[in-house]
Write an enzyme that holds these catalytic residues in place. Sequence first.
Site, PDB file in Angstrom:
ATOM      1  N   ALA A  10      40.703  21.223  -8.005  1.00 36.77           N
ATOM      2  CA  ALA A  10      40.814  22.559  -7.406  1.00 36.77           C
ATOM      3  C   ALA A  10      39.659  22.839  -6.458  1.00 36.77           C
ATOM      4  O   ALA A  10      39.613  23.895  -5.834  1.00 36.77           O
ATOM      5  CB  ALA A  10      40.847  23.629  -8.496  1.00 36.77           C
ATOM      6  N   GLY A  11      38.731  21.893  -6.348  1.00 36.26           N
ATOM      7  CA  GLY A  11      37.554  22.089  -5.527  1.00 36.26           C
ATOM      8  C   GLY A  11      37.767  21.753  -4.066  1.00 36.26           C
ATOM      9  O   GLY A  11      38.887  21.480  -3.616  1.00 36.26           O
ATOM     10  N   GLY A  14      38.582  17.888  -3.771  1.00 37.29           N
ATOM     11  CA  GLY A  14      39.717  17.597  -4.644  1.00 37.29           C
ATOM     12  C   GLY A  14      41.004  18.252  -4.209  1.00 37.29           C
ATOM     13  O   GLY A  14      42.077  17.640  -4.277  1.00 37.29           O
ATOM     14  N   TYR A 183      20.374  14.698  -8.709  1.00 36.87           N
ATOM     15  CA  TYR A 183      21.759  14.594  -8.242  1.00 36.87           C
ATOM     16  C   TYR A 183      22.074  13.171  -7.816  1.00 36.87           C
ATOM     17  O   TYR A 183      23.092  12.593  -8.219  1.00 36.87           O
ATOM     18  CB  TYR A 183      21.991  15.560  -7.082  1.00 36.87           C
ATOM     19  CG  TYR A 183      23.331  15.352  -6.388  1.00 36.87           C
ATOM     20  CD1 TYR A 183      24.513  15.704  -7.023  1.00 36.87           C
ATOM     21  CD2 TYR A 183      23.388  14.794  -5.113  1.00 36.87           C
ATOM     22  CE1 TYR A 183      25.739  15.499  -6.396  1.00 36.87           C
ATOM     23  CE2 TYR A 183      24.608  14.597  -4.485  1.00 36.87           C
ATOM     24  CZ  TYR A 183      25.778  14.948  -5.133  1.00 36.87           C
ATOM     25  OH  TYR A 183      26.997  14.741  -4.524  1.00 36.87           O
TER      26      TYR A 183
END
Length: 374
Positions: A10-11, A14, A183
């Site tokens: 949903a990003g 993505g 990260y």
Amino acid sequence: MTNVLVTGGAGFIGSHLVDELVDEGYDVTVVDNLTEQVHDGEPEYLNEEAEYVWGDVRDRELMTELLEDADVLNHQASAVGVGQSMYEIEEYVEVNTLATARLLDIIVNEEIELEKVVVASSMSIYGEGTYRCSEEDELRHPSLREEEQMKQGQWEHICPECGAELEPVATTESKPRESTSVYAISKKDQEELTLSVCRAYDIPAVALRYFNIFGSRQSLDNPYTGVCAIFSSRIKNDNPPLIFEDGEQTRDFIHVSDVARANRLAMESDASDVAVNIGTGSPVSINEIAETLIELYGKEDELSPEIANDFRQGDIRHCFADPSLAADELGFEAEVGFEQGMRELVEWGRKRDAEDRFEEAHAELEAKGLVGED
């Protein structure tokens, strides 16, 4: 019909991938936890042809159930943000490293049969890009610049052998990796865990080392996301883009639609046990990004980029991709040009509200000692 399980579907990246896969006839299942830093509820752009499961990739029971029905795993879910990762260390390692390890543990111990695994990696694992000393005609792979050099405003890398200024050149996948943030380390973990485990169990796997992705659906409210979205939020709120160093640092900006296509090609190709750069091969300066966005938003008479006279700990100077391996392994080449992609981003951004939280995020970095002044 091939069922593709897309984590983080949903990003920003993505969701474009889901659209690409649905358009190509795939059966797509999405799992996403709609993290508040990125989402304000369910996005309006969700593809109606996909199935959505609102849950967390760290949920072993849920992921076991979803993986049992999948033919392909496309793992996009990740906590994103270099600066934030340096003080939310446990969160980034848990969401990125541990969650990926758990997925692989499920695949191995529940004997999940998959046709392919594709995992989102990052150019951040390289640290600095590749450089050449023109005086000695040799490649150099410098580490981070010393803080004393940065305080003096000496931004470019200097050859340690002859003292000449180094020239940035395209970075290949063979460059030694020097991850310079939590990260980056966690993205390296995701890549290496996936390739190592899949190699051992004869599961075809590809890691995609994304360079700087931009385009529609990028969160304009998240001050830890990419520079294009951060600058867009500033400009929409009539604030000048604030630029670290002198703004002449360069990155490789690739449009999100190209990244979605690269993922599909990685799934469909015979490529296996390989990590490839996903970029354009064309460097763009941060100044150029700011100036282009100001112009496209029609605010040239009101705003101009503002040099902040400081720098962030761990920032690199230059890094752009050599995309030739992706062409060889996946048949992928970027198709969306910089100007075209920026116009698409701005057209989308005009229709969105954007809260400018840059100064709040900058203050956090300062409080954690991650910002220095020249």
